[in-house]
Design an enzyme around this catalytic site. Structure first.
Site, PDB file in Angstrom:
ATOM      1  N   PHE A 149       0.638  -1.264   0.088  1.00 22.76           N
ATOM      2  CA  PHE A 149      -0.096  -0.204  -0.009  1.00 22.76           C
ATOM      3  C   PHE A 149       0.780   1.198   0.104  1.00 22.76           C
ATOM      4  O   PHE A 149       0.123   2.259  -0.221  1.00 22.76           O
ATOM      5  CB  PHE A 149      -0.793  -0.103   1.492  1.00 22.76           C
ATOM      6  CG  PHE A 149      -0.280   0.168   2.552  1.00 22.76           C
ATOM      7  CD1 PHE A 149      -0.034   1.852   2.818  1.00 22.76           C
ATOM      8  CD2 PHE A 149       0.140  -0.495   3.501  1.00 22.76           C
ATOM      9  CE1 PHE A 149       0.803   2.120   3.966  1.00 22.76           C
ATOM     10  CE2 PHE A 149       0.907  -0.212   4.512  1.00 22.76           C
ATOM     11  CZ  PHE A 149       1.050   1.052   4.928  1.00 22.76           C
ATOM     12  N   LYS A 173      -1.013  -7.165  -9.208  1.00 25.34           N
ATOM     13  CA  LYS A 173      -2.069  -7.237  -8.190  1.00 25.34           C
ATOM     14  C   LYS A 173      -1.925  -6.292  -6.943  1.00 25.34           C
ATOM     15  O   LYS A 173      -0.899  -6.591  -6.255  1.00 25.34           O
ATOM     16  CB  LYS A 173      -1.811  -8.900  -7.394  1.00 25.34           C
ATOM     17  CG  LYS A 173      -3.291  -9.045  -6.736  1.00 25.34           C
ATOM     18  CD  LYS A 173      -3.688  -8.530  -5.715  1.00 25.34           C
ATOM     19  CE  LYS A 173      -2.972  -8.471  -4.359  1.00 25.34           C
ATOM     20  NZ  LYS A 173      -3.506  -7.567  -3.364  1.00 25.34           N
ATOM     21  N   SER A 226       5.144  -7.128   3.434  1.00 24.37           N
ATOM     22  CA  SER A 226       5.773  -7.288   4.617  1.00 24.37           C
ATOM     23  C   SER A 226       6.662  -8.642   4.596  1.00 24.37           C
ATOM     24  O   SER A 226       6.215  -9.466   3.730  1.00 24.37           O
ATOM     25  CB  SER A 226       4.728  -7.339   5.648  1.00 24.37           C
ATOM     26  OG  SER A 226       3.770  -8.631   5.296  1.00 24.37           O
ATOM     27  N   CYS A 281       9.894   1.309   3.382  1.00 19.76           N
ATOM     28  CA  CYS A 281      10.805   0.234   3.745  1.00 19.76           C
ATOM     29  C   CYS A 281      12.323   0.629   4.168  1.00 19.76           C
ATOM     30  O   CYS A 281      12.941   0.033   4.579  1.00 19.76           O
ATOM     31  CB  CYS A 281      10.758  -0.961   2.831  1.00 19.76           C
ATOM     32  SG  CYS A 281      11.226  -0.230   1.146  1.00 19.76           S
ATOM     33  N   GLU A 375       9.441  -4.074  12.926  1.00 17.03           N
ATOM     34  CA  GLU A 375       8.910  -2.835  12.021  1.00 17.03           C
ATOM     35  C   GLU A 375       7.729  -2.092  12.636  1.00 17.03           C
ATOM     36  O   GLU A 375       6.689  -2.711  12.378  1.00 17.03           O
ATOM     37  CB  GLU A 375       8.891  -3.461  10.760  1.00 17.03           C
ATOM     38  CG  GLU A 375       8.553  -2.362   9.618  1.00 17.03           C
ATOM     39  CD  GLU A 375       8.347  -2.848   8.182  1.00 17.03           C
ATOM     40  OE1 GLU A 375       7.710  -3.790   8.073  1.00 17.03           O
ATOM     41  OE2 GLU A 375       8.976  -2.155   7.149  1.00 17.03           O
TER      42      GLU A 375
HETATM   43  P1  NAD Z   1       1.329  -6.639   2.962  1.00 13.95           P
HETATM   44  O1  NAD Z   1       2.679  -7.773   3.083  1.00 13.95           O
HETATM   45  O2  NAD Z   1       0.237  -6.635   3.890  1.00 13.95           O
HETATM   46  O3  NAD Z   1       0.623  -6.510   1.584  1.00 13.95           O
HETATM   47  C1  NAD Z   1       1.431  -6.888   0.317  1.00 13.95           C
HETATM   48  C2  NAD Z   1       0.732  -7.498  -0.580  1.00 13.95           C
HETATM   49  O4  NAD Z   1       0.388  -8.675  -0.264  1.00 13.95           O
HETATM   50  C3  NAD Z   1      -0.597  -6.986  -1.061  1.00 13.95           C
HETATM   51  O5  NAD Z   1      -1.132  -6.881  -2.165  1.00 13.95           O
HETATM   52  C4  NAD Z   1      -1.717  -7.808  -0.186  1.00 13.95           C
HETATM   53  O6  NAD Z   1      -3.093  -7.766  -0.702  1.00 13.95           O
HETATM   54  C5  NAD Z   1      -0.954  -9.049  -0.180  1.00 13.95           C
HETATM   55  N1  NAD Z   1      -1.255  -9.971   0.875  1.00 13.95           N
HETATM   56  C6  NAD Z   1      -1.598  -9.296   2.296  1.00 13.95           C
HETATM   57  N2  NAD Z   1      -2.014 -10.439   3.084  1.00 13.95           N
HETATM   58  C7  NAD Z   1      -1.739 -11.427   2.404  1.00 13.95           C
HETATM   59  C8  NAD Z   1      -1.944 -13.001   2.669  1.00 13.95           C
HETATM   60  N3  NAD Z   1      -2.247 -13.459   4.087  1.00 13.95           N
HETATM   61  N4  NAD Z   1      -1.743 -13.872   1.593  1.00 13.95           N
HETATM   62  C9  NAD Z   1      -1.248 -13.265   0.297  1.00 13.95           C
HETATM   63  N5  NAD Z   1      -1.072 -12.148   0.068  1.00 13.95           N
HETATM   64  C10 NAD Z   1      -1.227 -11.361   0.998  1.00 13.95           C
HETATM   65  O7  NAD Z   1       2.246  -5.309   3.207  1.00 13.95           O
HETATM   66  P2  NAD Z   1       1.759  -3.856   3.087  1.00 13.95           P
HETATM   67  O8  NAD Z   1       1.089  -3.458   4.454  1.00 13.95           O
HETATM   68  O9  NAD Z   1       0.790  -3.714   1.923  1.00 13.95           O
HETATM   69  O10 NAD Z   1       2.831  -3.093   2.982  1.00 13.95           O
HETATM   70  C11 NAD Z   1       3.893  -2.544   4.100  1.00 13.95           C
HETATM   71  C12 NAD Z   1       5.143  -3.493   3.828  1.00 13.95           C
HETATM   72  O11 NAD Z   1       5.585  -3.576   2.752  1.00 13.95           O
HETATM   73  C13 NAD Z   1       6.027  -3.051   5.201  1.00 13.95           C
HETATM   74  O12 NAD Z   1       6.447  -3.809   5.807  1.00 13.95           O
HETATM   75  C14 NAD Z   1       7.077  -2.449   4.136  1.00 13.95           C
HETATM   76  O13 NAD Z   1       8.584  -2.561   4.743  1.00 13.95           O
HETATM   77  C15 NAD Z   1       7.024  -3.696   3.075  1.00 13.95           C
HETATM   78  N6  NAD Z   1       7.594  -2.945   1.921  1.00 13.95           N
HETATM   79  C16 NAD Z   1       8.931  -3.504   1.484  1.00 13.95           C
HETATM   80  C17 NAD Z   1       9.556  -2.808   0.258  1.00 13.95           C
HETATM   81  C18 NAD Z   1      10.876  -3.554   0.088  1.00 13.95           C
HETATM   82  O14 NAD Z   1      11.551  -2.851  -0.802  1.00 13.95           O
HETATM   83  N7  NAD Z   1      11.531  -4.252   0.754  1.00 13.95           N
HETATM   84  C19 NAD Z   1       9.017  -1.852  -0.379  1.00 13.95           C
HETATM   85  C20 NAD Z   1       7.858  -1.356  -0.145  1.00 13.95           C
HETATM   86  C21 NAD Z   1       7.139  -1.950   1.203  1.00 13.95           C
END
Ligand code: NAD
Length: 484
Positions: A149, A173, A226, A281, A375
């Protein structure tokens, strides 16, 4: 509601799936602005069919022709920057300057993709008399980008331009929390001349992700989110014998030495911990203050206190996120840490329903506290004290994450020591957010990335292509040897 229910984009057409709808919020006011469909395996299958239908023609188009679409797309990103940034602000909450920076970064990512024809030239060598070996990079096939997000425009653009420039067809997605920018990206690419089927957008959550990991028509899965979900996705996609690159969360350490330039360190550290409401991140999450840095702490507290929620810091993404972040601060305070700047209970006149929290600085945090390990993903900086750089690095090295680390110092020797010893994929010196810019690639280590390679820049080429090694002989006069 301001926007109609979000549609999927399949084979170049925007379609409404027969799926339950989830509310989409504007986090700065806490109001519903749209609804997003929670698609499932059926929609994923339709997207894969559309992508496979487009693949042969797209993969067979010379790369110099493919990137012409991206040149036009980049022009459109710049032309529509105000509208695209406003959309990011609306669905994610970012303040206007941050949303604009995100779109500018998307344009920079696209510029890199436009340069790929110059970069992915193959290799050729006469390996034996008259026998030539050449290596060419071929597309992988149908690939995915599953995105978080926190950067509704930029993170999809980490993957889409490079993946499609290199001849793949993609299924995006996006996060169900921020679905609007993704569809605008798809419509701009269509306007730029991208053939139907090269990019699909399938909206939803867990069910879509699982279907993408399982579908036999998909060759590669890229994921950003995440660590908890990155692990799940990496295991599931590789369990299905797909290549997978899954970027996870982070806990970034900034080491401040006593000789650090006070103004530069304070400005950079506050910008890093509070930018995008700490939902990056690459955000500074822990500052390790090496003895003799109280003057820097005092200055950064002043800078943080001067920031106004709603004007300088946007809201966090949801009521649940606000509650989680506040709980971390409460818990650290109860465990004996000192809240030096307190952003809890921030209110913004006229936006009372928004999920605001001001920059928060907590001193005398100890490495065993949860706030020092997890985090937090909010505008919160935990300060841990250390007596020397060795001790600081031991704290940094103990983190299971490994996205970024930075040091503020005037000493070349200390800077080099930190660069060598940081247990992270991206390291900065006197830089609060050490994001490598193209052509350098983005990617962490350890629990911040599962898989091989990076998500952007030159480091992503290996992920989006497969190398074909071709051995040929045409000149009979070269004679016979063991090869031919
Ligand atoms: P999230 O892991 O909750 O969601 C990421 C994606 O996974 C979304 O598209 C979501 O729909 C999907 N998802 C959520 N739950 C799921 C499940 N149980 N099974 C399968 N798919 C699922 O992450 P978020 O809250 O949207 O984003 C924030 C996180 O992303 C933070 O931890 C941040 O550090 C990380 N992030 C990392 C980077 C990087 O480059 N390492 C960059 C941006 C964000």
């Amino acid at each position: 509601m301001k926007y109609a229910a979000v549609q999927n984009c399949i084979g170049g057409a925007f379609v409404s799936p027969d799926a339950p709808l989830l509310d989409v919020y504007d986090p700065s006011v806490g109001a519903v602005i749209s609804r997003v469909p929670l698609s499932g395996a059926r929609e994923v299958d339709a997207a894969v069919r559309a992508a496979r239908g487009a693949l042969t023609a797209w993969a067979g188009t010379p790369i110099k022709e493919r990137v012409q679409v991206l040149y036009r797309y980049r022009t459109l990103l710049n032309r529509h920057i105000d509208e695209l940034a406003a959309l990011v602000t609306e669905e994610n909450g970012k303040i206007a300057s941050e949303a604009r920076a995100e779109v500018l970064k998307a344009a920079e990512l696209t510029e890199f993709a436009c340069s790929l024809p110059q970069i992915v030239t193959g290799e050729v060598l006469e390996v034996s008399r008259g026998v030539e070996c050449r290596v060419e990079h071929f597309p992988v096939g149908v690939v995915t980008a599953i995105t978080p997000f926190n950067f509704p425009n930029m993170v999809p653009n980490w993957s889409i331009p490079n993946a499609i420039a290199l001849g793949n067809c993609m299924i995006l997605k996006p996060s169900e929390l921020v679905p609007l920018s993704a569809n605008r990206i798809a419509s701009l690419l269509k306007e730029a001349g991208l053939p139907d089927g090269v990019l699909q957008v399938v909206h939803g959550g867990q069910e879509v992700v699982e279907a993408l990991c399982d579908h036999s028509g998909i060759a590669a899965v890229s994921f950003v989110g995440s660590t908890r979900i990155a692990r799940v996705v990496y295991r599931r996609a590789t369990g299905n014998l797909k290549r997978c690159l899954a970027l996870g969360g982070a806990k970034n350490h900034l080491i401040v030495m006593p000789d650090a330039d006070r103004e530069m360190a304070a400005a950079n550290i506050v910008a890093s911990m509070s930018g995008c409401a700490g939902q990056r991140c690459m955000a500074a999450s822990i500052m390790i203050a090496v003895s003799g840095t109280d003057h820097v702490i005092a200055r950064l507290a002043e800078v943080a206190r001067a920031m106004v929620p709603g004007a300088d810091v946007g809201p966090v993404i949801s009521a649940a996120a606000l509650e989680r972040i506040t709980r971390y601060i409460d818990e650290a305070e109860a465990a004996g840490a000192t809240v030096v700047v307190d952003g809890r209970h921030a209110t913004v006149p006229g936006k009372e329903g928004g999920y605001f929290i001001g920059p928060t600085i907590i001193d005398h945090v100890t490495p065993d506290m949860r706030i020092a390990q997890d985090e937090v993903f909010g505008p919160v900086l935990a300060i841990v004290r250390a007596t020397n750089v060795g001790e600081a690095m031991a704290i940094e090295n103990a983190s299971p994450y490994g996205n970024a680390a930075s040091v503020f110092t005037e000493s070349g020797g200390v800077a080099r020591y930190v660069m060598e010893h940081a247990n992270a994929g991206m390291v900065g010196v006197n830089v609060g957010v050490p994001v490598p810019r193209e052509p350098f690639s983005f990617g962490g280590w350890n629990d911040s990335r599962f898989g091989v390679g990076d998500i952007t820049g030159r480091g992503s080429i290996g992920f989006w292509t497969q190398a074909k090694k071709m051995t040929t002989k045409w000149n009979r006069e070269a004679g016979i040897n063991w090869m031919s």
